[in-house]
Structure formats: C-alpha cells, structure tokens
Write a protein that holds these residues in place. Structure first.
Motif, PDB file in Angstrom:
ATOM      1  N   TRP A   1       9.920  25.740  32.324  1.00 19.84           N
ATOM      2  CA  TRP A   1       8.853  24.938  32.904  1.00 19.84           C
ATOM      3  C   TRP A   1       7.594  25.053  32.053  1.00 19.84           C
ATOM      4  N   ASN A   2       6.970  23.911  31.809  1.00 13.51           N
ATOM      5  CA  ASN A   2       5.650  23.887  31.173  1.00 13.51           C
ATOM      6  C   ASN A   2       4.659  23.479  32.244  1.00 13.51           C
TER       7      ASN A   2
ATOM      8  N   LEU B   1       2.860  20.322  35.555  1.00 10.66           N
ATOM      9  CA  LEU B   1       2.696  20.493  36.995  1.00 10.66           C
ATOM     10  C   LEU B   1       1.453  19.697  37.404  1.00 10.66           C
ATOM     11  N   CYS B   2       1.619  18.397  37.423  1.00 14.54           N
ATOM     12  CA  CYS B   2       0.530  17.494  37.770  1.00 14.54           C
ATOM     13  C   CYS B   2       1.098  16.367  38.618  1.00 14.54           C
ATOM     14  N   ASP B   3       0.243  15.732  39.401  1.00 14.90           N
ATOM     15  CA  ASP B   3       0.676  14.537  40.119  1.00 14.90           C
ATOM     16  C   ASP B   3       0.919  13.423  39.111  1.00 14.90           C
ATOM     17  N   PHE B   4       1.949  12.636  39.342  1.00 12.88           N
ATOM     18  CA  PHE B   4       2.317  11.621  38.363  1.00 12.88           C
ATOM     19  C   PHE B   4       1.199  10.595  38.170  1.00 12.88           C
ATOM     20  N   TYR B   5       0.410  10.384  39.217  1.00 11.82           N
ATOM     21  CA  TYR B   5      -0.671   9.411  39.047  1.00 11.82           C
ATOM     22  C   TYR B   5      -1.734   9.882  38.050  1.00 11.82           C
ATOM     23  N   GLU B   6      -1.791  11.174  37.802  1.00 11.51           N
ATOM     24  CA  GLU B   6      -2.714  11.647  36.773  1.00 11.51           C
ATOM     25  C   GLU B   6      -2.278  11.160  35.389  1.00 11.51           C
ATOM     26  N   LEU B   7      -0.978  11.074  35.196  1.00 11.64           N
ATOM     27  CA  LEU B   7      -0.462  10.551  33.925  1.00 11.64           C
ATOM     28  C   LEU B   7      -0.617   9.034  33.836  1.00 11.64           C
TER      29      LEU B   7
ATOM     30  N   TYR C   1      -3.426  21.403  39.163  1.00 12.16           N
ATOM     31  CA  TYR C   1      -3.327  22.853  39.022  1.00 12.16           C
ATOM     32  C   TYR C   1      -4.612  23.542  39.463  1.00 12.16           C
ATOM     33  N   ALA C   2      -5.752  22.897  39.241  1.00 11.31           N
ATOM     34  CA  ALA C   2      -7.007  23.469  39.736  1.00 11.31           C
ATOM     35  C   ALA C   2      -6.947  23.631  41.245  1.00 11.31           C
ATOM     36  N   LEU C   3      -6.475  22.589  41.931  1.00  8.29           N
ATOM     37  CA  LEU C   3      -6.401  22.653  43.387  1.00  8.29           C
ATOM     38  C   LEU C   3      -5.324  23.617  43.857  1.00  8.29           C
ATOM     39  N   LEU C   4      -4.196  23.638  43.164  1.00 12.07           N
ATOM     40  CA  LEU C   4      -3.122  24.563  43.524  1.00 12.07           C
ATOM     41  C   LEU C   4      -3.631  26.006  43.500  1.00 12.07           C
ATOM     42  N   CYS C   5      -4.318  26.367  42.425  1.00 13.49           N
ATOM     43  CA  CYS C   5      -4.817  27.744  42.288  1.00 13.49           C
ATOM     44  C   CYS C   5      -5.841  28.076  43.362  1.00 13.49           C
ATOM     45  N   VAL C   6      -6.842  27.205  43.503  1.00 12.01           N
ATOM     46  CA  VAL C   6      -7.939  27.482  44.423  1.00 12.01           C
ATOM     47  C   VAL C   6      -7.478  27.410  45.870  1.00 12.01           C
ATOM     48  N   ASN C   7      -6.719  26.366  46.216  1.00 14.37           N
ATOM     49  CA  ASN C   7      -6.324  26.201  47.614  1.00 14.37           C
ATOM     50  C   ASN C   7      -5.445  27.345  48.100  1.00 14.37           C
ATOM     51  N   HIS C   8      -4.441  27.714  47.322  1.00 14.17           N
ATOM     52  CA  HIS C   8      -3.527  28.753  47.793  1.00 14.17           C
ATOM     53  C   HIS C   8      -4.205  30.117  47.848  1.00 14.17           C
ATOM     54  N   GLN C   9      -4.777  30.546  46.738  1.00 15.12           N
ATOM     55  CA  GLN C   9      -5.298  31.908  46.721  1.00 15.12           C
ATOM     56  C   GLN C   9      -6.561  32.066  47.578  1.00 15.12           C
TER      57      GLN C   9
ATOM     58  N   TYR D   1      -4.073  28.804  32.667  1.00 15.44           N
ATOM     59  CA  TYR D   1      -3.471  27.472  32.574  1.00 15.44           C
ATOM     60  C   TYR D   1      -4.218  26.609  31.556  1.00 15.44           C
ATOM     61  N   ILE D   2      -5.540  26.604  31.622  1.00 19.46           N
ATOM     62  CA  ILE D   2      -6.335  25.792  30.688  1.00 19.46           C
ATOM     63  C   ILE D   2      -6.087  26.244  29.243  1.00 19.46           C
ATOM     64  N   LYS D   3      -6.004  27.542  29.038  1.00 22.32           N
ATOM     65  CA  LYS D   3      -5.755  28.057  27.688  1.00 22.32           C
ATOM     66  C   LYS D   3      -4.416  27.580  27.133  1.00 22.32           C
ATOM     67  N   ALA D   4      -3.448  27.370  27.995  1.00 19.19           N
ATOM     68  CA  ALA D   4      -2.079  27.055  27.552  1.00 19.19           C
ATOM     69  C   ALA D   4      -1.750  25.572  27.615  1.00 19.19           C
ATOM     70  N   LEU D   5      -2.731  24.711  27.876  1.00 17.14           N
ATOM     71  CA  LEU D   5      -2.456  23.285  28.043  1.00 17.14           C
ATOM     72  C   LEU D   5      -1.876  22.673  26.767  1.00 17.14           C
ATOM     73  N   ARG D   6      -0.623  22.286  26.829  1.00 16.58           N
ATOM     74  CA  ARG D   6       0.061  21.662  25.696  1.00 16.58           C
ATOM     75  C   ARG D   6       1.200  20.804  26.247  1.00 16.58           C
ATOM     76  N   PHE D   7       1.474  19.670  25.599  1.00 16.21           N
ATOM     77  CA  PHE D   7       2.672  18.894  25.902  1.00 16.21           C
ATOM     78  C   PHE D   7       3.703  19.177  24.820  1.00 16.21           C
ATOM     79  N   THR D   8       4.893  19.557  25.238  1.00  8.38           N
ATOM     80  CA  THR D   8       5.960  19.843  24.291  1.00  8.38           C
ATOM     81  C   THR D   8       6.729  18.552  23.980  1.00  8.38           C
ATOM     82  N   GLU D   9       7.567  18.617  22.975  1.00 10.06           N
ATOM     83  CA  GLU D   9       8.394  17.460  22.651  1.00 10.06           C
ATOM     84  C   GLU D   9       9.354  17.127  23.790  1.00 10.06           C
ATOM     85  N   THR D  10       9.776  18.158  24.516  1.00 11.64           N
ATOM     86  CA  THR D  10      10.625  17.918  25.680  1.00 11.64           C
ATOM     87  C   THR D  10       9.871  17.119  26.741  1.00 11.64           C
ATOM     88  N   ASP D  11       8.607  17.466  26.945  1.00  3.66           N
ATOM     89  CA  ASP D  11       7.782  16.735  27.908  1.00  3.66           C
ATOM     90  C   ASP D  11       7.608  15.282  27.459  1.00  3.66           C
TER      91      ASP D  11
END
Length: 482
Positions: A7-8, A12-18, A129-137, A61-71
């Motif tokens: 998993w990259n 982990l984003c809502d498709f509408y963001e893309l 991912y911002a909301l996932l982190c903040v909302n859950h924790q 997460y921000i530090k690791a933001l990258r799209f791979t060729e698989t993505d």
C-alpha cells in the motif's frame, strides 16, 4: 502507521480528490495557491473540549508523498486521466506550508487545528489523510482524557485492541489514548512501535489451564514475582479467588520479602467485590496489594464506582475507549478558506449553508489563547486574520461572534499563538516531540482549563471569538452572497 505491504498511503485519498486535481491541471489551476483549514464543529460526548492528536502521522505522510509507477498504471487504467496529468503525478512532491497546533493541545470547535497553504492539487490531495489522522486520534485522545479524569488519579490501562476497528485503530489508538493520559496499553505493537508501555498479566484461560486455581496463581507468582497480578474471578471471587491469591502470595512472595502485588476483578458487582476483597487482603496483611478492575468500563461507570466507595487502585478500559463507543465520530472537516492571487493577495473564501453550523469562517487565519496572569487559566481563544497581532500589554474587548452584544474586556493576560509552523516550502521545520513529551504537555494544558469547562455534563461554554476585522470579513461575504 507504516505502509501495509504494497500500500502507498499517497493513494489513501477520496477519488474525487484525483478528479478535482485532474480538473485543476486541465484548467491551469495546479499552481494556484490555496488555504485549507482542518477544524471540527462539536465536541464528542457533549464535552467542553477535545484533545488534538495525530499530527505526527500526518507529518510522516507528507514527507513520503509520492506516486509510484504502480499507482500511475492503476490511474491510467481508469481511462479518465490523460498522460500529461499522469506525468505530473509522476513528479509530484509537496512544496507547501503547514501550520498546526501541537499534539496534546486542548482544542475547541471552529478553530483551525491544521492549516495547509499549498498549490491547489497538493492541498486537495492531502485532505483525506489529514482528516483520518486528526479525526481518529483526536477522538481517542479526547475519550481517554475523560476516562482518566473520572479515575481521579488512579491508573487507567487501555485494553481494547481485540475490539478496535482494525489493526491501525488498535495500535495508533493506543498511542492517542496515551496522549490522553492512560498509563499503558495491552497492545504490544504499540509499545514496540511508539513506546506506549505494554502491560498485562493473565487471562481466565491461564487459571483454567491448571488443575487448580491455587496452582495457577502459585505458578504465576513463581514466574513473575515482581509483577504478580492475579485474576481472581474465574470461579468464585470471594470464596476461592481472593483466598487462593492470598495463599499464593503467602507461599511465594512473602518468603522473598515482596509486598507489591495485585488482584484483578473482571465481572460481578465491582463495588461490593472490591470492598470485600480489600477487607480480606488487609486482614491477611497484604495492605499494599492493589485491586484492578475491568469489564466494559467508561468514564461514567468509573465515576459511579468511586462515588459508591469501591476500593479500586487501577482500571482496565477496553472497547468503550478504543472505539469511543458513546460517540465514535469526531467530525473534523477540511475546508477551503482562501486563495492567493498572482500578486500575493490573499482572497477569503466562505462556504455557506442553510445549516448555520456549517457556515465556515473564511480567510488565512491564526489564533491565540488568552491566559490570565493571575491564575494561569485559559480565558478564551481569539481567531484573527493572519496579519493581525494581539498586544497583551493592553486591555482588549472581545465579543461572542454569534451574539455580538455579549462583550468582555480581558486584561492582565498573556496571548499565546497556538499554531506552530510544521512545513515551510515543502521542508519539515518542526522537531517532532517524543510521546512522553506530548503526554506531559497534554496534562499541563488540560490543567489550564477551568473545572467548569472540564465537566462531563453541561460544561461551561468556552469562548472562541473572532477579531473585529475577521468578523467584518465574514459578514461582508455573507451579505454579498445573499
């Protein structure tokens, strides 16, 4: 948490963001600088405040933001993205700015927990991912802090992994609970990964495995003489459980000169059983033996047990903590609040709704917390436009933004800006504190709140006020729209 298998987390984003990102790219908006706020509208459980948590995971997460060729191959296969946009994603990096309140900070509705300033596509893609982190924790840290305060100084252990909503919820949830004030967790991986102390002794199966309860207790005392906490309710707590525990303590621990030990109750009338067990232990000379209880506890049950005079030294709290069962959604949102023109001018944006609570506060903002110099207690929070400053050497009149006739003059106070820079120009400028530092900071900051704000039921409404300049901007935009 780290990437799971292949998993990259960038994906982990809502498709509408893309789809929006692709649209921004096609319309030439990809480099337009935008401002987004993460905030929430209502404190869970009707409480007076929440606890901010999850920032460390968002930073990683921000530090690791990258799209791979698989993505990119996957997105190509959807058939709606052109090669020019896919090539843009191939070289995607975060280059923006982020400000946030430190983890462990008490937070209140409608104030920015995180502010993202970045080109439109970058700012849009990090929403989920911002909301996932903040909302859950933040949810779990808030619930944990309520439970800890109910215990009135007694230890709280987080026991909920087996009923958490997945592995990440268990492991990162234990981290958030520790920020909120629990002393440890039953989740070993959270200790290994984050340093949350892993605690635990035995289950009922240990007692059942032996030919007799006494043999099980004796064996455990022999194996772990410095951490002998015996589960005494497998068969009959008062007729055999506590007596067999006392016998094992006498036979194994007493000859070693060890007086530190404990029993755990996991069923039955906890108040009655704890009182009777305390009498039996004291009569046998084991006055230092602690009593820990578990079994579907929450802050209200703990409060009631103590009001009833239960003799308890520590609590194990499971499903109702790790799932925040009473209100399992934090409700944080991610909203556009401003855009930046080519000349650097920041233009505020507002979202308007028939539901008044969903109307946003526009603009690139910062906020202060005012502390009384005589008490050290928090007086109010004050949201203002980014270019405003507060002179805390002079009195300041603040007002309720929803009932503007309600005014208050604050004086002899210290104004502290609550957000700190996390990323500037895509570079992390924030030294992540240790988990122990976050936990201590949380405890210190909660102590700055008045007891009335910390009530479980009908807490005092802590004011989050707007500066006159910000209030005027907001209402000009409202009047312009209508």
């Amino acid at each position: 948490m780290e990437n799971r298998g292949n998993w990259n987390l960038t994906m982990l984003c809502d498709f509408y963001e893309l789809t929006m990102a692709n649209g921004y790219f096609k319309k030439g908006y990809q480099d337009r600088v935008t401002y987004f706020d993460v905030f929430f509208r209502k404190v869970p459980d009707g409480g007076g405040f929440a606890i901010a948590a999850g920032l460390e995971q968002f930073v990683e997460y921000i530090k690791a933001l990258r799209f791979t060729e698989t993505d990119i191959d996957y997105l190509r296969g959807r058939g709606i993205f052109g090669e020019d946009f896919l090539d843009y994603l191939r070289h995607f990096r975060f280059t923006g700015d982020i400000w946030a309140v430190p983890e462990g900070t008490p937070i209140f509705p409608n104030e920015p927990i995180i502010t993202v300033r970045a080109p439109a596509i970058q700012a849009q893609l990090v929403e989920t991912y911002a909301l996932l982190c903040v909302n859950h924790q933040s949810l779990i840290a808030t619930k944990a802090n309520r439970v800890v305060r109910a215990a009135q100084g007694r230890a709280i252990m987080e026991f909920g992994a087996r009923r958490a909503q997945g592995a990440d919820a268990a492991v990162v949830g234990a981290r958030a609970a520790y920020i909120g004030g629990v002393t440890g967790t039953a989740t070993t991986l959270s200790d290994q990964f984050f340093g949350v102390p892993a605690l635990g002794t035995m289950a009922h199966s240990w007692v059942q495995m032996f030919n007799s309860q006494y043999e099980a207790f004796r064996a455990y005392c022999e194996l772990y003489p410095t951490n002998a906490v015996l589960l005494v309710d497998t068969y009959n707590t008062l007729k055999s459980g506590v007596p067999d525990a006392i016998r094992a303590f006498n036979d194994v621990l007493k000859p070693m000169g060890i007086t530190k030990c404990g029993i755990r109750l996991d069923s039955g009338d906890i108040t009655y059983l704890s009182k009777e067990a305390r009498k039996m232990l004291d009569a046998a000379g084991w006055t230092d033996c602690t009593i820990t209880v578990s079994n579907s506890l929450d802050e209200y049950l703990i409060r009631d047990l103590l009001l009833q005079g239960a003799q308890i030294n520590a609590f194990g709290v499971g499903e109702r903590l790790i799932t925040a069962r009473s209100e399992p959604v934090f409700g944080g949102v991610y909203k556009l609040v401003a855009v930046e023109d080519e000349d650097g001018t920041v233009t505020p944006r507002i979202k308007i709704s028939e539901n008044v609570a969903k109307i946003t506060t526009p603009h690139f903002k910062k906020f202060y917390r005012f502390f009384g110099n005589d008490t050290g207690k928090a007086i109010a929070d004050y949201l203002c436009v980014h270019d405003e400053t507060v002179d805390d050497t002079r009195p300041l009149v603040i007002f309720d933004p929803d009932a503007t006739w309600k005014k208050k003059e604050v004086y002899d106070f210290t104004a502290r800006e609550m957000q700190v820079p996390i990323f500037l120009g895509g570079r992390c400028v924030y030294d992540l504190p240790s988990l122990e530092e976050i936990r201590r900071y949380c405890e210190e900051q909660v102590e700055t709140l008045w007891d009335e704000v910390k009530r479980f039921d009908y807490p005092h409404n802590y004011y989050v006020d707007l500066s006159k300049k910000l209030w005027d901007i907001k209402y000009r935009l409202l009047e312009k729209t209508y």
